[in-house]
Design an enzyme around this catalytic site. Sequence first.
Site, PDB file in Angstrom:
ATOM      1  CG  HIS A 170      34.334  39.045  31.045  1.00 13.72           C
ATOM      2  ND1 HIS A 170      34.093  40.352  31.425  1.00 13.72           N
ATOM      3  CD2 HIS A 170      35.192  38.539  31.965  1.00 13.72           C
ATOM      4  CE1 HIS A 170      34.792  40.626  32.521  1.00 13.72           C
ATOM      5  NE2 HIS A 170      35.466  39.535  32.874  1.00 13.72           N
ATOM      6  CG  ASP A 175      36.879  35.899  40.694  1.00 15.65           C
ATOM      7  OD1 ASP A 175      35.972  36.744  40.544  1.00 15.65           O
ATOM      8  OD2 ASP A 175      38.084  36.146  40.475  1.00 15.65           O
TER       9      ASP A 175
HETATM   10  O1  DOR Z   1      39.351  37.689  36.886  1.00 21.65           O
HETATM   11  C1  DOR Z   1      38.731  38.544  37.476  1.00 21.65           C
HETATM   12  N1  DOR Z   1      37.562  39.034  37.010  1.00 21.65           N
HETATM   13  N2  DOR Z   1      39.242  39.016  38.618  1.00 21.65           N
HETATM   14  C2  DOR Z   1      38.718  40.073  39.244  1.00 21.65           C
HETATM   15  O2  DOR Z   1      39.241  40.461  40.240  1.00 21.65           O
HETATM   16  C3  DOR Z   1      37.526  40.769  38.678  1.00 21.65           C
HETATM   17  C4  DOR Z   1      36.745  39.878  37.824  1.00 21.65           C
HETATM   18  C5  DOR Z   1      35.718  40.585  36.983  1.00 21.65           C
HETATM   19  O3  DOR Z   1      34.953  41.390  37.530  1.00 21.65           O
HETATM   20  O4  DOR Z   1      35.632  40.315  35.789  1.00 21.65           O
HETATM   21 ZN    ZN Z   2      39.152  39.952  42.354  1.00 20.49          ZN
END
Ligand code: DOR
Ligand code: ZN
Length: 426
Positions: free
Chosen positions: A308, A304
């Site tokens: 950011h 995952d």
């Molecule tokens: O923590 C997360 N970030 N969970 C998600 O489901 C989406 C992801 C994101 O796209 O930043």
């Molecule tokens: Zn997710």
Amino acid sequence: MQEYLFSGARILAPARAFDAVADLAVKDGVIVAPAELSSRAKKIDLKGKLIAPGFFDMHVHLREPGQTHKEDIASGTRAAAAGGFTGLLAMPNTDPPICSVEDFLQQQKLLAQKALIPVLQCVSLTQGREGKALNELMALRQAGVKALSDDGGTPQDEELMRRAMLAAKEAGLPIIDHCEDYSISRPGVMHEGAVSRRLGLPGQPRLAEERMVQRDIRLCRETGCRVHLQHLSSAGSVKMLRQARQEGLPISGEVMPHHLLFTDQDVEKYGVNAKMAPPLREESDRQALLEALCEGSISVLATDHAPHSQAEKALGMLKAPFGITGLEQAVALCLTLLYHSGKISLAELIKRFSCAPREILQMPQLSLEIGETAELTIIDLEQKHQLSLQNSCSKARNCPYEGMSCKGKPWAVFSQGRLLKTQELK
Ligand code: DOR
Ligand code: ZN
């Protein structure tokens, strides 16, 4: 193309129950008998190292198009290779999201130009990822799509999800689901419990995830659609998944290193770099996830990887976006936490990182036999090191792993005829 003779490594291929020290020769990107190599072949001594079938991360956010200040195809796939992966499944929650056959074909072109390793592009289940109207799943399948997901969210409407599963079943595609009931999770920013109360932050109870896990299992049973549950975080979800698999339903699940390593208490330590969806929960959840992963009820390890920007993460716990990175650290962390601690065998760990994702995505298994395209993850099992973000290939730095001590490190990947040494990618 360069020819290679890799000598002295332990070669472990769970797909054919092979585990032995042997030489491995590669010519034109294909595994061959060593006798077929010319005198120009490069000899690489891999004594003490492991050659495994290429690891595949089935949960990655590459952010291109639209959010390339966070990551892009080139930086994200480079980070993946540096972390020991030879392939990945990219989530469709880009800006705009990848929703249609047209988006998918356009993305295939971008990926062909920019990706360092092969990428499968996941496409959204619903139009605009809005959870309101289904996409044309059969047309997507015909265009070459291998998996569907509204990750980052999920359709809240059970009847829509039921029809989605019927259509996905007919198209022969798996649905990869982010289990979250917004009516319960929002506006929570971390797990609901003693820590959220102490910090005065709105919480997300386990029920937000568990309700949707329960729904998906019910609909999987009803429709026969193949379902994969993303980033499981709660002990209750694990228990339901285990039962569903014992029942023989076509369902699988994944867990991320952060949910295996941390609990909600770590939110106090790492702040926004411990904010993700679903959130870090409690020690009993962490133990249940570890147990399920080791026994195989949870068959997939994925990252995952959710890059950011620092400016966005600087908005603080209430406003910062959910997500942390992990492509470059996951393999080293899992070798340390799972293999060197004696919790899981190397063969089982390789199944979680390579065999199971390939099976779910209906990709061929890698058996490291003569005639097969060489897709390898090469690991230095014993190397001790500290994780550092300084030379990270990812554009993002929203990562809690800085400074953590690890044993075992991806040394190189072999992909598309090229040996990519992790150290040289940084
Ligand atoms: O923590 C997360 N970030 N969970 C998600 O489901 C989406 C992801 C994101 O796209 O930043
Ligand atoms: Zn997710």
